[in-house]
Write a protein that holds these residues in place. Structure first.
Motif, mmCIF file in Angstrom:
data_model
loop_
_atom_site.group_PDB
_atom_site.id
_atom_site.type_symbol
_atom_site.label_atom_id
_atom_site.label_comp_id
_atom_site.label_asym_id
_atom_site.label_seq_id
_atom_site.Cartn_x
_atom_site.Cartn_y
_atom_site.Cartn_z
ATOM 1 N N ALA A 158 46.963 44.011 30.506
ATOM 2 C CA ALA A 158 47.270 42.579 30.483
ATOM 3 C C ALA A 158 48.649 42.313 29.888
ATOM 4 O O ALA A 158 49.411 41.474 30.392
ATOM 5 N N GLN A 159 48.985 43.036 28.825
ATOM 6 C CA GLN A 159 50.298 42.854 28.195
ATOM 7 C C GLN A 159 51.421 43.294 29.125
ATOM 8 O O GLN A 159 52.478 42.657 29.191
ATOM 9 N N ARG A 170 54.440 39.372 39.652
ATOM 10 C CA ARG A 170 53.449 39.216 38.588
ATOM 11 C C ARG A 170 52.138 38.661 39.140
ATOM 12 O O ARG A 170 51.044 39.093 38.759
ATOM 13 N N GLN A 171 52.244 37.711 40.047
ATOM 14 C CA GLN A 171 51.049 37.119 40.644
ATOM 15 C C GLN A 171 50.270 38.140 41.472
ATOM 16 O O GLN A 171 49.040 38.228 41.373
ATOM 17 N N ASN A 172 50.974 38.899 42.283
ATOM 18 C CA ASN A 172 50.305 39.902 43.115
ATOM 19 C C ASN A 172 49.633 40.977 42.265
ATOM 20 O O ASN A 172 48.496 41.378 42.516
ATOM 21 N N ILE A 173 50.360 41.459 41.255
ATOM 22 C CA ILE A 173 49.824 42.508 40.388
ATOM 23 C C ILE A 173 48.605 41.997 39.624
ATOM 24 O O ILE A 173 47.597 42.697 39.476
ATOM 25 N N ALA A 174 48.678 40.774 39.133
ATOM 26 C CA ALA A 174 47.555 40.202 38.383
ATOM 27 C C ALA A 174 46.310 40.095 39.251
ATOM 28 O O ALA A 174 45.198 40.436 38.832
ATOM 29 N N GLY A 175 46.480 39.626 40.487
ATOM 30 C CA GLY A 175 45.338 39.481 41.376
ATOM 31 C C GLY A 175 44.686 40.809 41.711
ATOM 32 O O GLY A 175 43.457 40.947 41.659
ATOM 33 N N CYS A 176 45.491 41.816 42.045
ATOM 34 C CA CYS A 176 44.947 43.131 42.367
ATOM 35 C C CYS A 176 44.291 43.778 41.158
ATOM 36 O O CYS A 176 43.252 44.440 41.272
ATOM 37 N N ALA A 181 39.650 45.956 38.190
ATOM 38 C CA ALA A 181 38.966 45.970 36.890
ATOM 39 C C ALA A 181 37.477 45.708 37.060
ATOM 40 O O ALA A 181 36.656 46.177 36.263
ATOM 41 N N GLY A 182 37.102 44.975 38.124
ATOM 42 C CA GLY A 182 35.696 44.691 38.372
ATOM 43 C C GLY A 182 34.865 45.921 38.685
ATOM 44 O O GLY A 182 33.633 45.877 38.605
ATOM 45 N N LEU A 183 35.511 47.044 39.017
ATOM 46 C CA LEU A 183 34.783 48.284 39.259
ATOM 47 C C LEU A 183 34.305 48.929 37.957
ATOM 48 O O LEU A 183 33.422 49.793 37.991
ATOM 49 N N SER A 202 49.326 33.301 36.948
ATOM 50 C CA SER A 202 48.613 34.123 37.910
ATOM 51 C C SER A 202 47.837 33.231 38.875
ATOM 52 O O SER A 202 47.206 32.260 38.471
ATOM 53 N N VAL A 203 47.914 33.551 40.161
ATOM 54 C CA VAL A 203 47.235 32.735 41.160
ATOM 55 C C VAL A 203 46.102 33.522 41.793
ATOM 56 O O VAL A 203 45.975 33.583 43.008
ATOM 57 N N ILE A 204 45.285 34.153 40.983
ATOM 58 C CA ILE A 204 44.123 34.864 41.469
ATOM 59 C C ILE A 204 43.306 33.877 42.297
ATOM 60 O O ILE A 204 42.938 32.804 41.832
ATOM 61 N N TYR A 205 43.068 34.241 43.486
ATOM 62 C CA TYR A 205 42.657 33.299 44.518
ATOM 63 C C TYR A 205 41.402 32.501 44.176
ATOM 64 O O TYR A 205 41.358 31.283 44.343
#
Length: 272
Positions: A158-159, A170-176, A181-183, A202-205
């Motif tokens: 996260a940092q 940053r937005q793309n990396i955060a979303g992926c 991480a959900g795994l 972050s624009v995680i959809y």
């Protein structure tokens, strides 16, 4: 959402970085090849083919070790098709995303009566996290790497994301990262470290959709479509622009399964 397809999207967004990670020769000239192979064409949905100046890098992403046909036979099949089509040296790497004790995750060859074909296997849970933390292209995979303290690793990730200066990246990396991480982590723990005050841009959809921000959801999805497929005809973009929040949500889930603009057009056509 498909973890394998997210990994494929990441590799095709950063092909040079993945080639540098997986190949010994540090070439900077990397081309993403189509994933349809001739000779009774098949589609390799979770596969990325990268072509360097001297060889083809075939990357296969796997969440689960079970498949039909089995992974070793499929790798041999891809090798023969690639060799016939391009006639160049080929490096094949299977990357397992989720920890497993299944023997397939530890198998590095196909063997039969008179056939032996070897390939490379990477189990992310055995990999040193340092390499992934220091490379934005590989950062989303870092939560799946080796660590004595998973929570501390997620905090480090996260940092690192928060320090990426380019907003779109940053937005793309955060979303992926949240997807991968959900795994490994519970949703509450993911939210604890990838929380909104750290990832405020972050624009995680799914978060955007939950807030009902249709315009922002469209802008995010439009950016991803253009990154993956290049310039898209304005008439097609306009069809996406007028979709409802619910329709954008469905499109967001289907996006990573598209292999071409034609797939998007076909999906839009189904809406009538």
């Amino acid at each position: 959402m498909s973890y394998d397809n997210t990994a494929k999207y990441l590799a095709e967004l950063y092909p040079t970085e993945f080639a540098k990670w997986l190949l010994t020769d540090k070439t900077t000239e990397v081309t993403v090849l189509k994933t349809e192979l001739s000779i009774e064409p098949i589609r390799a949905d979770y596969v990325t083919f990268l072509q360097t100046s001297s060889r083809i890098l075939h990357i296969e992403f796997q969440t689960l070790p079970k498949s039909n046909p089995p992974i070793p036979l499929r790798i041999l099949d891809y090798y023969v098709r690639l060799k016939r089509q391009y006639n160049t040296p080929i490096t094949q790497v299977v990357i397992f995303l989720q920890q497993s004790s299944d023997p397939i995750a530890f198998t590095e060859e196909y063997t039969d009566e008179s056939t032996n074909h070897r390939y490379r296997v990477i189990r992310l849970w055995e990999q040193d996290s340092a390499l992934f933390l220091d490379n934005p292209a590989l950062l989303p995979l870092a939560p799946l790497t080796r660590t004595d303290s998973p929570a501390a690793l997620l905090s480090q990730v996260a940092q690192k994301i928060a320090k990426i200066t380019d907003r779109d990246e940053r937005q793309n990396i955060a979303g992926c990262t949240e997807i991968f991480a959900g795994l490994r982590f519970e949703k509450d723990l993911i939210r604890q470290f990838l929380r909104e005050d750290i990832m405020q841009e972050s624009v995680i959809y799914q978060d955007i959709l939950q807030k009902g921000e249709q315009r922002e959801a469209f802008r995010f999805l439009n950016r991803l479509l253009n990154r993956r497929f290049g310039d898209i005809e304005p008439s097609i973009i306009e069809q996406v622009r007028v979709l409802s929040v619910e329709q954008l949500e469905v499109l967001g889930e289907a996006f990573l399964d598209f292999s071409s603009v034609e797939d998007l057009v076909a999906w839009l056509g189904q809406l009538g």
